[in-house]
Design an enzyme around this catalytic site. Structure first.
Site, mmCIF file in Angstrom:
data_model
loop_
_atom_site.group_PDB
_atom_site.id
_atom_site.type_symbol
_atom_site.label_atom_id
_atom_site.label_comp_id
_atom_site.label_asym_id
_atom_site.label_seq_id
_atom_site.Cartn_x
_atom_site.Cartn_y
_atom_site.Cartn_z
ATOM 1 N N SER A 1 41.972 47.494 50.460
ATOM 2 C CA SER A 1 42.049 46.258 49.675
ATOM 3 C C SER A 1 43.323 45.519 50.070
ATOM 4 O O SER A 1 43.491 45.166 51.237
ATOM 5 C CB SER A 1 42.020 46.587 48.178
ATOM 6 O OG SER A 1 42.016 45.409 47.404
ATOM 7 N N ASP B 1 39.542 51.611 43.233
ATOM 8 C CA ASP B 1 38.239 51.613 43.893
ATOM 9 C C ASP B 1 38.279 52.582 45.064
ATOM 10 O O ASP B 1 39.256 52.639 45.814
ATOM 11 C CB ASP B 1 37.892 50.201 44.376
ATOM 12 C CG ASP B 1 36.457 50.091 44.870
ATOM 13 O OD1 ASP B 1 35.617 50.897 44.439
ATOM 14 O OD2 ASP B 1 36.170 49.181 45.672
ATOM 15 N N HIS C 1 38.102 44.569 50.189
ATOM 16 C CA HIS C 1 37.856 43.632 49.095
ATOM 17 C C HIS C 1 38.081 42.204 49.564
ATOM 18 O O HIS C 1 39.160 41.867 50.065
ATOM 19 C CB HIS C 1 38.773 43.931 47.912
ATOM 20 C CG HIS C 1 38.466 45.232 47.249
ATOM 21 N ND1 HIS C 1 39.340 45.858 46.391
ATOM 22 C CD2 HIS C 1 37.367 46.038 47.309
ATOM 23 C CE1 HIS C 1 38.800 46.987 45.959
ATOM 24 N NE2 HIS C 1 37.610 47.114 46.511
#
Length: 339
Positions: free
Chosen positions: A11, A130, A38
């Site tokens: 991310s 995540d 992301h």
């Protein structure tokens, strides 16, 4: 069989990390690599081109459904989850997980369920958590779990959470990641039995989904919690808290706008009442009182938002003030906030 399925999740700070990782992969790598980073729904889609400049392997965005080719790097498309199935890579518009699409967990989870111990899961730099739940499933299915050293990551929340909740096999700095992968993908898959998977428990507690407002159930795996609603939204605890914080802030800004509109409307009605020749059933002082109360409540709400800004953006006062002004400007430019 070798470990021919490598799934990488990252991310914040991930673009530079992926450049370093991909530049170290050889052109004869006997594995397929799948990457989710992301991105927003309107991301321009330049990452494949950026990585292809330095990666010896071909780098492409995953198609809607295509056959997996060894020695190729597949990137998740903007606003679509990357799903790994037997022999196929699929891009699907499914419910958001951890408040994002694409998300890392569905890629990890699908790869583990399709390829088992042949999978290597990699968690790189990023915020929140995540990838933690998906990495746990990779381990459950006998795969290998690798995490970037948190001290080496630009943003260390994702690596720290993965290490905290999953029994990872390797924690290495980014500079050692590619050589480690090259070594691991060439090894034969171990034939011994899979580790015993922990029981996934569903609690009796119910939560409201920040994505759709429906009920969410709580699940436990590897001492890590996550929440899932009936339509498929999934959140880890940190991602759920982040989404709730965003929702609270949005409602605070909306309330501030409504209070300001109420104050202005009451001032207008007081002025009209004074100018009316025939008189009005309500005295102008009533509207003035309502306007002052609304203005006072608006000032209180603005102070709360400033206090929240001081918490979110600690630092020199001028920097915090600049950020708060930027937040106010963005909020005032939204159509729903205009009087």
């Amino acid at each position: 069989m070798n470990h021919d399925i490598v799934v990488v999740g990252t991310s914040a700070g991930g673009v530079n990390a992926l450049q370093t990782l991909c530049s170290g992969l050889p052109k004869d790598l006997p594995s397929s690599v799948f990457i989710t980073i992301h991105t927003g729904p309107d991301a321009p889609g330049y990452l494949a081109e950026i990585l292809a400049r330095m990666c010896p392997l071909p780098v492409v965005y995953a198609g809607l459904r295509e056959e997996i080719q060894t020695g190729k790097v597949y990137l998740a498309r903007s606003n679509l989850h990357l799903i790994v199935k037997r022999g196929q890579v699929i891009s699907r518009f499914l419910a958001k997980e951890n408040g994002t699409r694409p998300a890392i967990d569905p890629m990890f989870r699908s790869a583990a369920q399709s390829y088992g111990r042949r999978v290597i899961g990699v968690v790189l730099t990023g915020n929140l958590d995540d990838g933690t739940a998906g990495l746990g499933i990779i381990k459950d299915e006998g795969g290998i779990a690798i995490v970037q050293d948190p001290n080496d990551a630009v943003f260390n929340s994702m690596p720290l959470n993965a290490i905290k909740f999953v029994k990872v096999d390797h924690v290495v700095p980014l500079s050692d990641m590619a050589p480690l992968l090259v070594d691991l993908v060439r090894r034969e898959v171990k034939s011994e039995g899979l580790p015993e998977s922990p029981v996934t428990e569903q609690s009796e507690r119910l939560f409201t989904c920040p994505g759709c407002g429906g009920p969410m159930h709580e699940y436990l795996n590897h001492n890590a919690l996550w929440y899932k609603c009936q339509v498929g939204h999934r959140f880890t605890p940190e991602a759920m808290m982040e989404k709730q914080n965003d929702d609270i802030e949005e409602r605070m800004w909306n309330l501030l706008a409504l209070l300001r509109q109420k104050a202005e409307l009451n001032r207008t009605m007081a002025s009209d009442a004074r100018c009316s020749r025939e008189g009005t059933p309500v005295h102008p002082d009533y509207f003035e009182t309502q306007a002052r109360e609304a203005q006072k409540a608006a000032a209180t709400m603005e102070a709360l938002l400033e206090e929240r800004g001081q918490t979110l953006f600690p630092g020199p006062p001028e920097k915090t003030a600049s950020k708060l002004e930027e937040m106010r400007r963005e909020r005032n430019e939204r159509p729903e906030s205009r009087a």
